[in-house]
Motif scaffolding. Structure first.
Motif, short mmCIF file in Angstrom:
data_model
loop_
_atom_site.label_atom_id
_atom_site.label_comp_id
_atom_site.label_asym_id
_atom_site.label_seq_id
_atom_site.Cartn_x
_atom_site.Cartn_y
_atom_site.Cartn_z
N GLY A 26 -1.58 -7.57 2.47
CA GLY A 26 -2.75 -6.89 3.44
C GLY A 26 -2.26 -6.66 4.81
O GLY A 26 -1.20 -6.46 5.00
N GLY B 7 0.69 -1.20 0.07
CA GLY B 7 -0.09 -0.02 -0.10
C GLY B 7 0.76 1.31 -0.12
O GLY B 7 0.12 2.43 0.15
N LEU C 118 -10.26 -4.65 -1.09
CA LEU C 118 -9.12 -3.78 -1.26
C LEU C 118 -8.32 -4.04 -2.83
O LEU C 118 -8.21 -5.27 -2.95
N ARG C 119 -7.59 -3.24 -3.33
CA ARG C 119 -6.62 -3.56 -4.26
C ARG C 119 -5.40 -2.52 -4.23
O ARG C 119 -5.73 -1.48 -4.28
N SER C 120 -4.35 -3.31 -4.45
CA SER C 120 -3.17 -2.48 -4.42
C SER C 120 -3.07 -1.66 -5.81
O SER C 120 -2.90 -2.17 -6.69
N ARG C 121 -2.51 -0.33 -5.57
CA ARG C 121 -2.46 0.54 -6.71
C ARG C 121 -1.15 0.02 -7.38
O ARG C 121 -1.23 -0.11 -8.89
N GLU D 262 -11.30 -7.61 -8.09
CA GLU D 262 -11.74 -7.10 -6.64
C GLU D 262 -12.58 -7.98 -5.75
O GLU D 262 -12.66 -7.94 -4.83
N GLY E 177 -9.78 -9.48 -4.05
CA GLY E 177 -9.76 -8.37 -3.04
C GLY E 177 -10.89 -8.34 -1.99
O GLY E 177 -10.48 -7.47 -1.09
N TRP F 179 -4.10 2.34 -1.73
CA TRP F 179 -4.89 1.41 -1.92
C TRP F 179 -6.29 1.89 -2.45
O TRP F 179 -6.72 2.91 -2.39
#
Length: 848
Positions: free
Chosen positions: A648, A288, A309-312, A448, A452, A292
């Motif tokens: 996460g 993150g 959640l999704r990591s950019r 996601e 996610g 995020w």
């Protein structure tokens, strides 16, 4: 005697009356009831306990239910974006309402601006009337009647489509809407047509709804939990944890936007003792560092609740490493991709392999922005997905020495994400997924939703590898004077058919996984069928054949030729023994009978080992993942690897485990088994057999003059009779030919598909040749006494060494055991029966 006269009862009748009076007594009835209760109690005690599913446990939490989030959502459009143009909740109508019609209802949460008045309404959702689409729908319609195996699976806590049980003509949409126990499947729709039918507004679609998580998403930086307001947040218990976040500022391109409090759920333990996700130290996660993406919706208090959640950084087009050498790329696939998985817990890696790019900038520039709304958009990529296992203190159960994992396909494209205003990957999986306790539904799933999602996703608990494959021969359409062919679209269609049938269990209510059938096997069955369907379309369409013949130098023709070459390579992988599984062959002809489903179909109930042997390379997800990637790379494709390792919040009780092939935790055993199976199931191509013949001729041209000139060889026919010759030839085939080639070539030499560098392979080849030479005199000294002193003679060793060189070269070129066994067998047999070998060895005939 008058029929109505009264006759005194006999002794027997008196006894019967007495017994009936006993049976009617309260004491006897109480005894019977007691015994019955005891029997019932014993039956319950020894019967299989009924377990609540993980999905049912989580559904008891208010924030897991759709009605927790108001239909009217007000968000700042500069901070949050809708998670699709059309978003809604699928609702399964009562069976008497549909009357075998293919439609469901959808409660709309979001629409394009021109249809804003439809938000909050519940409309009918149905398929368009396209003939090809209708053919697919007819293929998957089925009556659902739960089998005994399904009932047993339910008792173990698996989610099955209970509401579909007893329904006739269940369609693809209904199987999706009724997959869980409640109407809680949230989807996004594309290419929607709004129609007014008899004053009723309805929606028509051509593509399967995509399962999503969250109505909106935003890009934030997690600061810290608000421990004063949420004291339970650091602890592992069901709770809504409050986090302070700072939004991304599009103007400054920094995280200096507004701050707010969001709530992130901490879901309860699953039945296996694992948390589906954790908020513990989430703000410190390396994944993150660049922010995020949070997916969710606002509750009735106006607080945004995060559901996924999704990591950019994972999806940005910025690789950590670029590989431009083919052999290095193959080594990365087979060794480095999953190297040190446990040590990389909590981190992500991105590697781009492109052997045709001149530099890193050029390699990245090839990944162009696609068109999300196109039916089969350009510039898409095939996704090969694989997840691994869970180790540590709370390790999941697994096969001895083996981490199986899970395999699937999907589609990715490059899109411009509006909040960050940058190009990123967007991934949708086609998850062929068996029924499970988490309520994961086979079908098209946004990243996601499958990865996610904090309740059902795998991001926090499993290591994952997604290979994004860009190969224009597959990922772009063909247009032959208006006749459109879409290889990737055909694969999606076949996967959609399999997914729809997985959801209903082909009418039984359960997809049964066996050693011969699995999610990996059926995903690759779809790939095989897609390849066959494209070949059929071309061969059976004269206009396409003419176009290809009259445009030999056209770029599209050259692209199609690459597709044909890829198809042959993939077919060799999917059908390694050259014999197509009966169910795959049957399905490819157009009749869809699904493997992996309990059914009375002649081909679908593939539970024995024969189908597994016919398609063994797709049994283990790791093998399928690596080999599909390697084949595409060798054909000139560009591969982008996205790796996440339990990303996460931090759970100290688990570790990420790399998926393996059979016995993969024991490297030596796995290598031996893998090399042996690969060499046995690879048959030389036409070119390979030409190598076999050519090198045999070259060997003969060298060995015969040397042997004859030295007197070691002499023309001498030593054949007693045909039967004796056949018996001895069989023994020679087994030993020395088969036994020695298996040991000295197959087991000692890296298989050509292992991606070892030429110099390293040459060193292994020299070592195996030296051992091959040393083996013969040692064998004659200790075991095969007839070879002593012959096997010590220099000319014998020279000829044996030349044979070893010939077999080594052929093996390196073909990767097949059978070509080198044939050479070895022919050379030894010719020497024994035609060049004086039997006389020199004084071999006695083998008696019957």
């Amino acid at each position: 005697m008058n029929n109505c006269s009264i006759v005194p009862p006999s002794q027997t009748e008196l006894l019967t009356i007495h017994n009936m009076q006993r049976l009617a007594s309260p004491t006897f009835l109480l005894s019977i009831i007691t015994i019955a209760l005891i029997i019932v109690a014993i039956a319950i005690l020894f019967s299989s306990p009924i377990h609540a599913s993980n999905d049912e446990v989580s559904a008891e939490l208010p924030f897991s239910r759709p009605n927790y989030y108001p239909l009217e959502q007000t968000v700042d459009p500069t901070l949050y974006q809708p998670n699709g143009n059309w978003i809604g909740r699928l609702i399964l109508p009562p069976p008497e309402v549909t009357q075998q019609q293919d439609w469901v209802e959808i409660e709309l949460y979001h629409t394009p601006d021109e249809y804003r008045e439809l938000v909050g309404q519940t409309l009918r959702l149905e398929w368009s009337s396209d003939p090809k689409l209708q053919a697919y729908l007819d293929a998957v319609k089925t009556e659902v009647k739960f089998s005994a195996a399904t009932r047993k699976s339910q008792q173990k806590g698996n989610i099955h489509p209970q509401r579909l049980d007893g329904r006739s003509s269940v369609s693809s949409l209904q199987s999706l809407a009724g997959a869980r126990l409640e109407d809680d499947v949230i989807v996004s729709l594309s290419q929607v047509v709004v129609r007014n039918n008899e004053k009723v507004t309805l929606l028509q679609i051509e593509r399967e709804p995509v399962q999503i998580t969250g109505l909106f998403y935003g890009l934030v930086q997690l600061l810290k939990p608000e421990e004063a307001n949420s004291p339970l947040c650091p602890e592992q218990s069901p709770h809504l944890c409050e986090f302070r976040v700072r939004h991304y500022n599009a103007a400054s391109r920094q995280f200096d936007g507004p701050e707010e409090i969001v709530k992130i759920p901490q879901y309860p333990l699953k039945k296996n003792g694992l948390f589906p996700s954790t908020t513990h130290q989430l703000e410190h996660s390396p994944a993150g560092e660049l922010g995020w993406y949070i997916y969710g919706a606002k509750n009735s208090d106006g607080v945004f609740v995060v559901q996924a959640l999704r990591s950019r950084s994972l999806f940005q087009l910025q690789p950590d490493r670029v590989i431009s050498d083919k052999l290095t790329g193959i080594r990365y696939i087979q060794r480095q991709n999953w190297q040190d998985t446990e040590a990389r817990k909590g981190t992500i890696q991105k590697v781009l392999v492109d052997v045709t790019a001149q530099n890193t900038r050029n390699a990245i520039a090839k990944w162009k922005e696609g068109d999300r709304e196109a039916r089969f958009g350009r510039h898409r990529a095939l996704v090969v997905h694989l997840f691994g296992g869970i180790g540590g203190k709370k390790a999941e159960s697994m096969l001895p020495g083996t981490v199986t994992g899970h395999f699937s396909y999907g589609v990715a494209e490059v899109v411009r994400e509006p909040i960050a205003d940058e190009l990123q990957f967007s991934i949708q999986y086609q998850q062929v997924y068996a029924h499970n306790p988490d309520g994961i539904i086979a079908g098209t799933m946004a990243w996601e939703n499958y990865m996610g999602d904090l309740q059902r996703g795998w991001l926090a608990t499993r290591p994952v590898s997604d290979i994004l494959i860009r190969f224009d021969a597959v990922t772009e359409n063909y247009n032959f004077d208006g006749i459109i062919l879409s290889p990737l679209g055909e694969l999606e269609q076949q996967l959609a058919i399999i997914n729809a049938r997985y959801r209903t269990g082909d009418g039984t209510g359960a997809a049964i996984v066996t050693p011969a059938t699995s999610c990996a096997q059926d995903s690759n069955q779809a790939l095989y069928i897609a390849i066959e369907r494209i070949k059929q379309q071309v061969n059976e369409t004269p206009a396409i054949v003419r176009w290809l013949d009259t445009h030999p130098d056209d770029g599209q023709t050259q692209r199609f030729q690459r597709l044909v070459a890829l198809g042959k390579a993939l077919e060799a992988e999917l059908v390694p023994l050259g014999v197509v599984r009966p169910d795959w062959k049957y399905n490819a002809r157009g009749t869809i009978s699904l493997a992996g489903i309990e059914t009375n179909s002649r081909f679908a109930s593939a539970k024995n080992l024969l189908p597994a042997l016919l398609s063994w390379r797709t049994i283990f997800p790791r093998r399928a993942h690596d080999e599909i990637g390697r084949i595409f790379l060798q054909q000139g494709a560009a591969l982008w690897f996205l790796r996440a390792n339990q990303v996460g919040g931090w759970d100290e009780d688990i570790l990420p485990l790399a998926p393996t092939v059979l016995l993969g935790k024991f490297p030596i055993a796995a290598t031996i088994l893998g090399r042996l199976l690969t060499a046995v199931t690879v048959f030389p191509t036409v070119q390979g057999w030409l190598w076999v013949v050519g090198i045999t001729v070259i060997y003969s041209a060298i060995a015969l003059p040397l042997g004859l000139a030295s007197g070691f060889l002499a023309w001498e026919l030593a054949i007693d009779n045909g039967k004796q010759l056949a018996i001895e030839a069989f023994y020679l085939f087994v030993t020395p030919a088969l036994v020695e080639e298996v040991f000295f070539r197959v087991l000692l030499l890296p298989h050509p598909t292992e991606g070892i560098f030429p110099m390293s392979w040459a060193l292994w080849a020299i070592a195996s040749l030296l051992l091959f030479l040393a083996y013969h005199p040692l064998n004659a000294l200790w075991f095969y006494r007839l070879g002593n002193p012959l096997f010590f003679k220099p000319m014998f060793l020279v000829l044996a060494g030349l044979l070893g060189v010939a077999c080594t070269v052929v093996y390196g070129l073909t990767g097949s055991l059978w070509g080198i066994v044939l050479i070895h067998w022919l050379v030894v047999g010719t020497w024994l029966f035609g060049l004086g070998g039997k006389r020199k060895l004084a071999v006695k005939p083998i008696n019957n």
